[in-house]
Design an enzyme around this catalytic site. Structure first.
Site, PDB file in Angstrom:
ATOM      1  N   ARG A   7      46.560  41.760  35.591  1.00 52.75           N
ATOM      2  CA  ARG A   7      45.418  41.994  34.694  1.00 52.75           C
ATOM      3  C   ARG A   7      44.016  42.139  35.490  1.00 52.75           C
ATOM      4  O   ARG A   7      43.646  41.248  36.303  1.00 52.75           O
ATOM      5  CB  ARG A   7      45.453  40.761  33.644  1.00 52.75           C
TER       6      ARG A   7
ATOM      7  N   THR B 283      38.169  44.049  33.455  1.00 52.61           N
ATOM      8  CA  THR B 283      38.404  44.815  32.369  1.00 52.61           C
ATOM      9  C   THR B 283      39.560  44.179  31.311  1.00 52.61           C
ATOM     10  O   THR B 283      39.618  44.227  30.272  1.00 52.61           O
ATOM     11  CB  THR B 283      38.835  46.168  32.309  1.00 52.61           C
TER      12      THR B 283
ATOM     13  N   ASP C  83      47.303  29.153  33.404  1.00 46.96           N
ATOM     14  CA  ASP C  83      48.184  30.150  34.029  1.00 46.96           C
ATOM     15  C   ASP C  83      49.571  29.830  34.187  1.00 46.96           C
ATOM     16  O   ASP C  83      49.769  29.177  35.242  1.00 46.96           O
ATOM     17  CB  ASP C  83      47.407  30.503  35.183  1.00 46.96           C
TER      18      ASP C  83
ATOM     19  N   ASP D  76      50.967  30.597  37.721  1.00 50.18           N
ATOM     20  CA  ASP D  76      50.586  29.568  38.710  1.00 50.18           C
ATOM     21  C   ASP D  76      51.204  28.240  38.593  1.00 50.18           C
ATOM     22  O   ASP D  76      51.713  27.608  39.349  1.00 50.18           O
ATOM     23  CB  ASP D  76      49.124  29.200  38.606  1.00 50.18           C
TER      24      ASP D  76
END
Length: 225
Positions: A120, A124, A216, A219
């Site tokens: 990602r 944006t 996340d 992670d």
């Protein structure tokens, strides 16, 4: 999004979209709470993600067709059932999708596996593809796309678009956690794709993270920052 429980104990979207299924099994709710906890170690996070993916996998494969087959038990002959029709392909959205791929493979070890590499863009929030490897016979297979999180929905939409370009016409998307924004994005782009998740959280923050979420997923699965 309004939700209610059906007779099977699963939770489905009511009044919005019957093809969005939210698990309500007590084990799913328990394991998801442990998964969310910031104190959960990397190893425990991996184990819980794998176990949750199996629970979600049962739901995603609920309607697989079966056919009669004659077998001999140690005592007598009987008619049993085995999977029929299209074979399965599990498609992991890299990298975090691999964290729930193994649980799905525990259920269907013979399934083919495809990978779509997306990251990602932090500015944006749009997906950027960097890898694609899929079986050649997708039109003859049901595809189950796996990714722990359905946040903005952009990565899921991009991955499913690539599958359809490769000929896939029977697709289910499975995640552990979703935001309503991601569900709306996915269903708007691909209304024929059913979504199975363990929970729908309240929304996204300015960085596109699900709140309250679990952080996340990549992670936490791989011990990176």
């Amino acid at each position: 999004m309004t939700r209610d429980a059906d007779a099977t104990g699963r939770q489905v979207a009511v009044g919005d979209d019957p093809d969005v299924v939210v698990l309500t099994h007590p084990l799913a709710r328990h394991k998801l709470t442990l998964l969310r906890d910031a104190r959960t170690s990397t190893g425990e996070f991996r184990r819980l993600a794998r176990e949750l993916s199996m629970l979600a996998g049962y739901e995603a494969m609920r309607d697989l067709p079966v056919e009669d087959v004659e077998i001999d038990t140690p005592l007598e002959r009987m008619t049993g059932h085995r999977l029929a029709g299209k074979k399965l392909c599990l498609v992991s959205i890299l990298r975090a999708g691999n964290g729930i791929l193994d649980g799905m493979l525990d259920l269907v070890p013979s399934a083919r596996v495809g990978h779509v590499g997306l990251y990602r863009d932090p500015a944006t929030l749009e997906p950027v593809e960097y890898y694609l490897k899929l079986p050649d016979d997708l039109p003859r297979r049901r595809c189950i796309v796996v990714d722990p999180m359905l946040a903005t929905g952009h990565s899921a939409v991009a991955a499913i678009t690539r599958l359809k370009q490769a000929g896939a016409d029977s697709i289910v998307f499975v995640c552990l956690l979703a935001a309503s924004e991601g569900i709306a994005c996915l269903r708007a782009a691909h209304p024929d794709v059913r979504v199975v998740t363990c929970a729908i959280d309240r929304g996204l923050d300015d960085h596109g993270y699900i709140r309250p979420g679990l952080g996340d997923a990549g992670d936490r699965l791989f011990g990176t920052k």
